[in-house]
Design an enzyme around this catalytic site. Structure first.
Site, PDB file in Angstrom:
ATOM      1  CD  GLU A  86      -2.968  -0.959   0.079  1.00 48.97           C
ATOM      2  OE1 GLU A  86      -3.338   0.183  -0.286  1.00 48.97           O
ATOM      3  OE2 GLU A  86      -3.363  -2.010  -0.481  1.00 48.97           O
ATOM      4  CB  SER A 471     -49.960 -30.919  40.362  1.00 47.89           C
ATOM      5  OG  SER A 471     -51.196 -31.521  40.029  1.00 47.89           O
TER       6      SER A 471
END
Length: 825
Positions: A86, A471
């Site tokens: 780069e 229950s």
């Protein structure tokens, strides 16, 4: 001489014009230039990560995936690769490099392609932070000036670090850390030279030069980077050749999720958005540590899903998901199969597959991600035909009865020591499930399963599904009875009830399930065996309104509890998390704790932004500390006590009997509770309660073990659909048949969870609190006895409530009955 003078004058004019132009451009754009000083305090957009309490990654939220790294954490070769490709003169320019631009231009003219970047790294950083990507002259001018400013503000090392963390590298990956994870499933420090070169080549065209988009382009670009590194003498020819020889594989690696807890992750995500706002939650790099324990979560995942699929399979095979091709048509090619199945979802360890061929006792299938596999007869002979929830067809004799080539089906792997040993036919269940584990000492939710699969359905049944509890409500009613003065030895008449309801003009006839009755029965047995008519009579002894008010101590809301005697049979509706919260009161000796999911939140720098401060149980004498908090008008850090320690202990005794029963089988006094299947755990420090609603639409098991409360639920999202019943299937290991219920349908999940969760947890000895008496009573009457044979037993009582009569003095009138309501018989 005249020529030289003219040349000097011309050069001077050009310089003046150039400088004037530069200054002109500068003053023209000066007002639009950003303040680059903000880079000093820049916070890169980093996703939120959600962890278990022991640091296992559960989820990652945020559009931009980024793993910020310090420059010293990055390999030297990576930095060299980026600079070589780069900006080879990076350390020689001041943000803008005319020489580099000229050289790049000549390289393009010579080779016809751009092997070197025309913008410096600093210019690219300027563009990434402050400018758009539009290709206009003024944008380029601004880029140059911003780059020069950046070079004056930051060191070369700081610029590189920002750049390598900021740059977009494809597939939602920002920065080299995220790219290393996305393309190779590695940390940057573990990358090979070839992998480093591939990442370093991505800034040029991250969307089209990554290996997932194009292996060829990615390989060519990688080789260009390697050549630049060789040209700049960063690597040797041998290293260059070895790196070029590395294969490029097109595979995407998402964030490395270490723990499957998506319903917990969604709770954390929603909590963060509500607390910090959407933008901050998704971009600030917050690390959210939940209360989930990875060991317990894995146990809950395994137990809940295994149990749900066992329920689904015993009800029969509903057939293939779809037909891909008919038997008389050409079979799909491997390419077609692979492409099609890759787009089908995977539900946990349940994979889509296509049937290739079927023999009498086996089938060959193509499994997503695993290719051609074989299903043996013993892994599919369970597949009798599903007729409806209550009926199944006969056992199959051949695989051809339920499989055909061209069908898409579902399969699960059988594993041993982490390796796949076989594949089993399965199906996506119609029913669903939830599981919650909670620490009763502080309310921390340590495991949560909100359904079969989060991808399949995101609805969280653990926190959002309000279901009838059946229950499961009885322990709270029996606790109210103990608070009223009843004891574990109190006799309640276990006989049918037939009461006229004037408002409805009908008789109300609650029944036991199964419909058997034993007459006067001790309270301990009534709860352990979940006798419905006894629960109604216990409710009457306490009083309906008093019972409802008492139940609010456990966190239940009055509007969740019907104002009728049906509350004793479980007509109230609660979530699994609420049930876990309620049972925690019994497990922790009477304290009310609030469930919570978030332990702490840390910012990217490790500073704590939030830390949970739950009210915790205080088992020692805390009254002096509580007085001190009251004097200071400060909130107490301790959980409030809502029932006595003695009440909690006695209720746990009944819950213990739900699993272990009582009496002696050798002397015909033995009996089981409805939770007897949990005896497989071979522990005496556990207890719980089954829950089955009317018509078996909901099945529950709620229970405790040392340091854990666990709640399992199974049912259909369609509230009108019941869980049905099954005929025996000898081809299913540990087959369960008959009507579905809490003990058959939910309890196995609880047992499997506890078997995993309690590994290496020693059995705790029973701790009897103060003011508890233990006396010998007669099994039939609950009165005192001097006998030492099987007709007697020891029972616990709160001091002062133990019986005073001996069995010889017993008269029938001592049996509790109720005068409330008109009983016909």
């Amino acid at each position: 001489m005249k020529f030289i003078k003219r040349l000097l004058v011309f050069s001077l004019i050009c310089i003046i014009l150039g400088v004037t132009t530069i200054f002109g451009f500068y003053f023209y754009v000066k007002s639009d230039l950003p303040d680059v000083a903000t880079l000093r305090d820049v916070q890169l957009q980093t996703p939120m990560q959600v962890f278990s309490q022991d640091g296992k990654l559960i989820a990652q939220f945020g559009e931009k995936r980024r793993i910020p790294l310090k420059l010293e954490e990055m390999p030297k070769e990576l930095i060299e690769a980026v600079i070589a490709t780069e900006d080879s003169r990076y350390y020689e320019h001041y943000g803008f490099d005319p020489i580099g631009i000229t050289r790049a231009a000549f390289a393009v003219l010579a080779s016809g392609s751009a092997s070197q970047g025309a913008s410096t790294i600093t210019q690219q950083l300027a563009r990434n932070f402050f400018l758009s990507n539009e290709k206009k002259v003024m944008r380029k001018v601004k880029e140059i000036f911003i780059a020069i400013h950046i070079e004056q503000l930051l060191s070369k090392q700081e610029i590189l670090e920002l750049y390598l963390n900021k740059i977009y590298l494809g597939y939602r990956s920002y920065g080299v850390g995220a790219a290393a994870q996305a393309y190779f499933g590695k940390e940057v420090k573990d990358l090979t030279l070839g992998e480093i070169a591939l990442i370093a080549g991505l800034p040029k065209a991250p969307s089209t030069m990554n290996p997932i988009y194009s292996v060829e382009r990615a390989t060519n670009r990688r080789n260009v980077v390697l050549q630049r590194m060789l040209d700049e003498k960063y690597i040797t020819k041998a290293e260059y050749d070895a790196a070029r020889a590395e294969p490029v594989l097109p595979k995407y690696h998402g964030a490395e999720i270490e723990l499957n807890a998506p319903y917990v992750a969604e709770i954390a995500r929603a909590w963060m958005v509500e607390r910090y706002g959407e933008e901050a939650a998704y971009t600030s790099g917050m690390n959210v540590y939940t209360t989930v324990d990875s060991k317990l979560q894995r146990a809950a995942n395994q137990a809940a899903i295994n149990n749900l699929l066992a329920y689904d399979e015993r009800h029969g095979y509903r057939g293939a998901e779809k037909e891909l091709w008919q038997v008389n048509q050409p079979a799909w090619s491997s390419t077609q199969l692979s492409e099609y199945l890759s787009n089908e979802p995977t539900y946990g360890d349940m994979f889509p597959a296509a049937v290739l061929s079927v023999e009498e006792k086996s089938a060959q299938v193509w499994v997503k991600s695993y290719g051609v596999q074989t299903i043996a007869w013993e892994d599919m002979n369970w597949a009798r035909r599903f007729i409806n929830d209550d009926r199944q067809g006969p056992l199959p004799k051949s695989a051809n009865e339920f499989l055909a080539a061209g069908q898409q089906i579902w399969v699960r792997p059988r594993t041993q020591d982490g390796a796949i040993t076989a594949w089993k036919l399965t199906q996506v269940p119609n029913a669903n499930t939830a599981f919650v584990a909670m620490n009763p000492e502080n309310g921390a939710v340590t495991a949560l399963v909100g359904g079969f699969n989060f991808v399949h359905n995101k609805f969280n049944r653990a926190t959002q599904s309000v279901r009838q509890v059946g229950s499961s409500i009885k322990p709270f009613i029996y606790s109210a009875a103990l608070n009223k003065g009843l004891t574990l030895a109190t006799l309640i008449n276990d006989a049918p009830i037939n009461q006229w309801d004037e408002s409805q003009g009908t008789a109300w006839r609650p029944k036991n399930s199964p419909p058997t009755y034993t007459g006067p029965t001790r309270l301990r047995i009534g709860l352990a065996q979940s006798k419905n008519v006894m629960a109604v009579r216990v409710l009457r002894e306490v009083g309906l309104d008093e019972t409802r008010e008492y139940l609010t101590r456990f966190g239940f809301k009055l509007d969740q509890l019907p104002r009728s005697e049906t509350i004793a049979l479980g007509a109230g509706s609660l979530t699994p998390v609420q049930m876990a919260q309620g049972f925690s009161v019994f497990a922790n000796n009477g304290y009310f704790v609030e469930p919570f999911y978030i332990s702490r939140v840390e910012n990217p720098f490790g500073n704590i932004e939030f830390s949970a401060e739950p009210k915790v149980v205080c088992h020692r004498e805390c009254s002096s500390e509580l007085d001190e908090f009251a004097e200071q008008d400060a909130a107490s850090p301790y959980a409030p006590k809502v029932i006595s320690e003695q009440n909690a202990f006695l209720t746990r005794e009944m819950l213990y009997s739900n699993i272990w029963g009582g009496g002696e089988w050798s002397s015909d006094t033995g009996w089981n509770g409805t939770g007897w299947r949990a005896q497989a755990l071979k522990r005496r420090d556990i207890g719980g309660k089954t829950g089955t609603t009317n018509d078996s639409k909901d099945a529950w098991y709620n229970g405790y073990a040392p340091g854990i409360v666990g709640v399992a639920w199974v049912g259909f999202d369609d509230h009108s659909r019941n869980l049905g019943k099954t005929a025996p299937n000898r081809n299913i290991e540990d087959d369960v048949s008959g009507a579905e219920s809490g003990g058959k349908t939910a309890l196995p999940a609880w047992v499997e969870f506890m078997s995993l969760a309690l590994q290496d947890v020693p059995v705790q000895q029973k701790a009897v609190p103060n003011n508890i008496a233990r006396v010998r009573i007669d099994r039939d009457t609950g009165l005192l006895t001097n006998k030492l044979d099987s007709s007697s037993m020891f029972e616990y009582f709160e001091a002062g409530t133990e019986p005073t009569e001996y069995v010889s003095e017993h008269v029938n009138e001592s049996i509790y009955s109720t005068s409330s309501g008109e009983e016909l018989f």
